[in-house]
Design a protein around this motif. Structure first.
Motif, PDB file in Angstrom:
ATOM      1  N   ARG A  66       0.820  -1.213   0.000  1.00  0.00           N
ATOM      2  CA  ARG A  66       0.000   0.000   0.000  1.00  0.00           C
ATOM      3  C   ARG A  66       0.856   1.267   0.000  1.00  0.00           C
ATOM      4  NH1 ARG A  66      -3.316   1.338   4.118  1.00  0.00           N
ATOM      5  NH2 ARG A  66      -1.994   0.397   5.721  1.00  0.00           N
ATOM      6  N   PHE A  67       2.005   1.209   0.654  1.00  0.00           N
ATOM      7  CA  PHE A  67       2.879   2.372   0.779  1.00  0.00           C
ATOM      8  C   PHE A  67       4.151   2.153  -0.037  1.00  0.00           C
ATOM      9  CE2 PHE A  67       1.402   3.918   5.268  1.00  0.00           C
ATOM     10  CZ  PHE A  67       0.090   3.907   4.832  1.00  0.00           C
ATOM     11  N   THR A  68       4.671   3.231  -0.581  1.00  0.00           N
ATOM     12  CA  THR A  68       5.934   3.188  -1.307  1.00  0.00           C
ATOM     13  C   THR A  68       6.801   4.364  -0.875  1.00  0.00           C
ATOM     14  OG1 THR A  68       4.878   2.174  -3.237  1.00  0.00           O
ATOM     15  CG2 THR A  68       7.050   3.173  -3.563  1.00  0.00           C
ATOM     16  N   VAL A  69       8.003   4.051  -0.441  1.00  0.00           N
ATOM     17  CA  VAL A  69       8.945   5.094  -0.061  1.00  0.00           C
ATOM     18  C   VAL A  69       9.946   5.286  -1.198  1.00  0.00           C
ATOM     19  CG1 VAL A  69      10.440   3.462   1.183  1.00  0.00           C
ATOM     20  CG2 VAL A  69      10.557   5.909   1.709  1.00  0.00           C
ATOM     21  N   SER A  70      10.287   6.534  -1.455  1.00  0.00           N
ATOM     22  CA  SER A  70      11.258   6.843  -2.509  1.00  0.00           C
ATOM     23  C   SER A  70      12.025   8.095  -2.093  1.00  0.00           C
ATOM     24  CB  SER A  70      10.561   7.059  -3.854  1.00  0.00           C
ATOM     25  OG  SER A  70       9.661   8.150  -3.780  1.00  0.00           O
ATOM     26  N   ARG A  71      13.077   8.387  -2.814  1.00  0.00           N
ATOM     27  CA  ARG A  71      13.869   9.572  -2.492  1.00  0.00           C
ATOM     28  C   ARG A  71      14.461  10.150  -3.750  1.00  0.00           C
ATOM     29  NH1 ARG A  71      18.153   7.844   1.718  1.00  0.00           N
ATOM     30  NH2 ARG A  71      18.975   9.959   1.368  1.00  0.00           N
TER      31      ARG A  71
END
Length: 127
Positions: A66-71
């Motif tokens: 459900r969640f996606t972390v990116s930078r």
């Protein structure tokens, strides 16, 4: 060091939201970045984290899929894309930074590994 989280707000059950955290005063690309959250009356809990180079990420079990972390290291910013939000996702979301030199092993998932913290942004999911 300053971590400025933004993007919180009110969203309906099943909706999406993207949080951002802009960092300054630190060598961003040498820090693991994490997201934590704290609901009223509950302990602050781990949400997701991403390696200093963006190569890997880890998630709490309830956030996987459900969640996606990116930078974006060029912009000194970390993001948290949240979808299929549920009322139980309501919390203040915090971003945090852990210096690469202090991490031995996998991407840290515990609060004590993170040295710098932002002020938090409130996410409210209505049913």
């Amino acid at each position: 060091v300053q971590l400025q989280a933004s993007g919180g707000g009110l969203v309906q059950d099943g909706g999406s939201l993207r949080l951002s955290c802009a960092a300054s005063g630190l060598f961003f690309s040498s820090h693991y970045m994490g997201w934590f959250r704290q609901a009223p009356g509950k302990e602050r809990e781990f949400v997701a984290a991403i390696a200093y180079n963006g190569a890997n990420a880890v998630y709490a079990d309830s956030m996987k899929g459900r969640f996606t972390v990116s930078r974006d290291n060029a912009k000194n910013t970390v993001y948290l894309q949240m979808s299929v939000l549920k009322p139980e996702d309501t919390a203040v979301y915090y971003c945090a930074a852990a210096p690469r030199r202090s991490v031995f092993g996998d991407i840290p998932m515990t609060r004590d590994a993170y040295k710098h913290w932002g002020q938090g942004t409130l996410v409210t999911v209505s049913s």
